[in-house]
Design a protein around this motif. Structure first.
Motif, short mmCIF file in Angstrom:
data_model
loop_
_atom_site.label_atom_id
_atom_site.label_comp_id
_atom_site.label_asym_id
_atom_site.label_seq_id
_atom_site.Cartn_x
_atom_site.Cartn_y
_atom_site.Cartn_z
N CYS A 1 82.44 45.25 51.19
CA CYS A 1 81.41 45.27 52.23
C CYS A 1 81.87 44.45 53.42
O CYS A 1 82.30 43.30 53.27
CB CYS A 1 80.10 44.71 51.70
N THR A 2 81.76 45.03 54.61
CA THR A 2 82.30 44.34 55.78
C THR A 2 81.33 43.32 56.39
O THR A 2 81.65 42.71 57.41
CB THR A 2 82.74 45.37 56.84
N HIS A 3 80.17 43.12 55.76
CA HIS A 3 79.32 42.00 56.18
C HIS A 3 80.13 40.70 56.20
O HIS A 3 79.96 39.86 57.08
CB HIS A 3 78.15 41.82 55.22
N GLY A 4 81.00 40.54 55.19
CA GLY A 4 81.78 39.31 55.09
C GLY A 4 82.67 39.09 56.31
O GLY A 4 82.79 37.97 56.81
N ILE A 5 83.27 40.19 56.80
CA ILE A 5 84.13 40.07 57.99
C ILE A 5 83.27 39.70 59.20
O ILE A 5 83.64 38.83 60.00
CB ILE A 5 84.87 41.41 58.26
N ILE A 6 82.11 40.33 59.32
CA ILE A 6 81.26 40.09 60.49
C ILE A 6 80.69 38.66 60.45
O ILE A 6 80.63 37.99 61.49
CB ILE A 6 80.15 41.17 60.58
N HIS A 7 80.32 38.20 59.27
CA HIS A 7 79.91 36.79 59.13
C HIS A 7 81.01 35.87 59.66
O HIS A 7 80.76 34.91 60.38
CB HIS A 7 79.67 36.45 57.65
N ARG A 8 82.23 36.17 59.24
CA ARG A 8 83.35 35.32 59.66
C ARG A 8 83.52 35.32 61.17
O ARG A 8 83.72 34.26 61.79
CB ARG A 8 84.65 35.80 58.98
N LEU A 9 83.41 36.50 61.79
CA LEU A 9 83.61 36.58 63.25
C LEU A 9 82.54 35.78 63.99
O LEU A 9 82.83 35.09 64.97
CB LEU A 9 83.58 38.05 63.70
N VAL A 10 81.30 35.86 63.52
CA VAL A 10 80.22 35.09 64.14
C VAL A 10 80.49 33.60 63.97
O VAL A 10 80.43 32.81 64.93
CB VAL A 10 78.85 35.47 63.53
N ALA A 11 80.83 33.21 62.74
CA ALA A 11 81.05 31.79 62.45
C ALA A 11 82.24 31.23 63.22
O ALA A 11 82.18 30.13 63.77
CB ALA A 11 81.25 31.60 60.95
N GLU A 12 83.32 32.01 63.28
CA GLU A 12 84.51 31.56 64.02
C GLU A 12 84.18 31.39 65.50
O GLU A 12 84.63 30.42 66.13
CB GLU A 12 85.65 32.57 63.87
N SER A 13 83.42 32.34 66.05
CA SER A 13 83.07 32.25 67.48
C SER A 13 82.29 30.98 67.75
O SER A 13 82.56 30.25 68.71
CB SER A 13 82.25 33.48 67.88
N LEU A 14 81.29 30.70 66.91
CA LEU A 14 80.45 29.51 67.09
C LEU A 14 81.29 28.24 66.93
O LEU A 14 81.13 27.27 67.68
CB LEU A 14 79.30 29.51 66.09
N GLU A 15 82.20 28.27 65.97
CA GLU A 15 83.06 27.10 65.73
C GLU A 15 83.98 26.87 66.94
O GLU A 15 84.10 25.74 67.42
CB GLU A 15 83.88 27.34 64.46
N GLU A 16 84.59 27.95 67.44
CA GLU A 16 85.52 27.81 68.56
C GLU A 16 84.81 27.38 69.84
O GLU A 16 85.38 26.68 70.67
CB GLU A 16 86.26 29.14 68.80
N LEU A 17 83.56 27.80 70.00
CA LEU A 17 82.80 27.39 71.18
C LEU A 17 82.21 25.98 71.03
O LEU A 17 81.62 25.45 71.97
CB LEU A 17 81.68 28.40 71.46
N GLY A 18 82.35 25.43 69.83
CA GLY A 18 81.88 24.06 69.59
C GLY A 18 80.37 23.92 69.59
O GLY A 18 79.84 22.85 69.94
N VAL A 19 79.66 24.98 69.22
CA VAL A 19 78.20 24.94 69.30
C VAL A 19 77.53 25.09 67.94
O VAL A 19 76.32 25.23 67.86
CB VAL A 19 77.66 26.04 70.25
N ILE A 20 78.34 25.01 66.88
CA ILE A 20 77.77 25.27 65.55
C ILE A 20 76.63 24.29 65.22
O ILE A 20 75.68 24.64 64.55
CB ILE A 20 78.89 25.25 64.48
N ASP A 21 76.74 23.05 65.74
CA ASP A 21 75.73 22.04 65.43
C ASP A 21 74.41 22.27 66.17
O ASP A 21 73.39 21.67 65.82
CB ASP A 21 76.25 20.64 65.76
N LYS A 22 74.44 23.07 67.22
CA LYS A 22 73.18 23.33 67.93
C LYS A 22 72.78 24.81 67.88
O LYS A 22 72.04 25.30 68.72
CB LYS A 22 73.24 22.82 69.36
N THR A 23 73.33 25.48 66.87
CA THR A 23 73.02 26.90 66.70
C THR A 23 71.93 27.09 65.65
O THR A 23 71.92 26.41 64.63
CB THR A 23 74.28 27.68 66.28
N ILE A 24 71.03 28.02 65.94
CA ILE A 24 70.01 28.42 64.97
C ILE A 24 70.10 29.93 64.82
O ILE A 24 69.92 30.67 65.80
CB ILE A 24 68.60 28.00 65.41
N GLY A 25 70.41 30.38 63.62
CA GLY A 25 70.50 31.81 63.36
C GLY A 25 69.21 32.29 62.73
O GLY A 25 68.51 31.53 62.07
N VAL A 26 68.92 33.57 62.94
CA VAL A 26 67.75 34.15 62.30
C VAL A 26 68.22 35.29 61.40
O VAL A 26 68.83 36.25 61.87
CB VAL A 26 66.72 34.66 63.33
#
Lengths: 250, 69
Positions: A22-47
């Motif tokens: 299931c490619t949900h795992g790949i898409i999760h990774r892309l979202v998480a990597e983007s947030l990590e690279e932008l340095g905003v993971i600590d102020k991110t709220i996902g729904v």
């Protein structure tokens, strides 16, 4: 030796419940990597939505909120308006976003809410067992369209990205796919850009990701990738549907 | 010289990595992992052929793979 690729810290180090391939795992990774690279993971709220990714809050290393079926954009609106400095995203499947949640996504886009929606389109209801979704292709066999979707009886699939791109509140709408390494890289670029535009306060950003469902399509993971390429991409063409930053340049 | 490491017990045996490896060195292990799948592996004798392109890791839905070069 230098590390070329390692698991992102934007995702918690836990196994996911998704089916093999299931490619949900790949898409999760892309979202998480983007947030990590932008340095905003600590102020991110996902729904998180209702659907296969209902347990997404167990996987992302940011704050997460669960929404009622289809209502993630409405919940995200409330979060973003009360905490305007946070980065807010919804992660929704096609059963959640394009069926019961059509009103919420259309109006969130029309209002130009400064949120990002990641829309995972696999042409079927996954979690509930493979029923026909609004995005199911003409002729596609599902549990509730055993003779194939008949557009005369069941209507036509909705191209959500094209629909939302007509709304003035949407500033960035792109459809990507995760069927190949090249397309995964393009998908990452699109998701990261969507978050960048949100952080700049431009408006509503939307990335549709074509995904596979080996279990409910009744195919192996590799056959599913081929089915996506042969059937989904011709009906749901990839590419940028709207980009206000490009329009400004022109 | 590149090296690819698999967290075999997280692998669900989907084979996306095997399909995209340009030098075709990834295969399913004969053994089962903790989850009951045949995990993807690279045999030690084939590791020298690894390009370190990380195609496998980018297609892996389960964050099984780390690539060093």
């Amino acid at each position: 030796m230098a590390v070329v690729f390692e698991p992102t810290k934007g995702l918690l180090d836990v196994p996911t419940h998704y089916c093999p391939g299931c490619t949900h795992g790949i898409i999760h990774r892309l979202v998480a990597e983007s947030l990590e690279e932008l340095g905003v993971i600590d102020k991110t709220i996902g729904v998180a939505p209702v659907g296969c990714s209902v347990l997404a809050y167990n996987y992302f290393a940011c704050d997460m909120h669960e929404a009622a079926h289809g209502r993630a954009p409405a919940v995200a609106t409330g979060i973003k308006r009360s905490l305007p400095d946070s980065v807010v995203f919804t992660y929704q499947g096609d059963g959640d976003l394009a069926a019961i949640g059509t009103a919420e996504i259309v109006h969130a886009a029309a209002r130009g809410e400064k949120i990002t929606t990641i829309f995972v389109n696999n042409c079927i209801y996954g979690m509930t067992g493979g029923q026909m979704a609004p995005t199911t292709l003409p002729g596609q066999v599902t549990e509730t369209s055993p003779y194939g979707r008949d557009v005369k009886l069941q209507g036509h699939p909705i191209r959500v990205s094209e629909m939302l791109s007509t709304l003035d509140g949407a500033v960035y709408v792109e459809r990507v796919s995760v069927d190949s390494v090249a397309n995964v890289l393009k998908a990452k670029k699109a998701i990261k850009k969507a978050f960048e535009l949100q952080i700049e306060g431009k408006g509503f950003t939307f990335v549709e990701v074509l995904s596979i469902c080996p279990t409910n399509w009744g195919l192996s993971p590799r056959e599913s990738i081929k089915w996506l390429q042969d059937n989904m991409i011709p009906y749901y063409p990839l590419g940028v549907k709207k980009d206000i930053t490009q329009q400004e340049v022109k | 010289m590149a090296k690819v490491t698999f967290r075999e017990d997280r692998c669900k045996g989907c084979g996306h990595c095997i399909a995209v490896c340009p030098v075709k060195i990834i295969e399913f292990d004969e053994k089962l992992n903790l989850k009951g799948y045949h995990p993807a592996i690279v045999k030690e004798e084939n590791m020298g052929k690894c390009l370190g392109c990380a195609s496998c890791a980018r297609m892996c839905p389960d964050l099984v793979i780390t690539v060093e070069k």
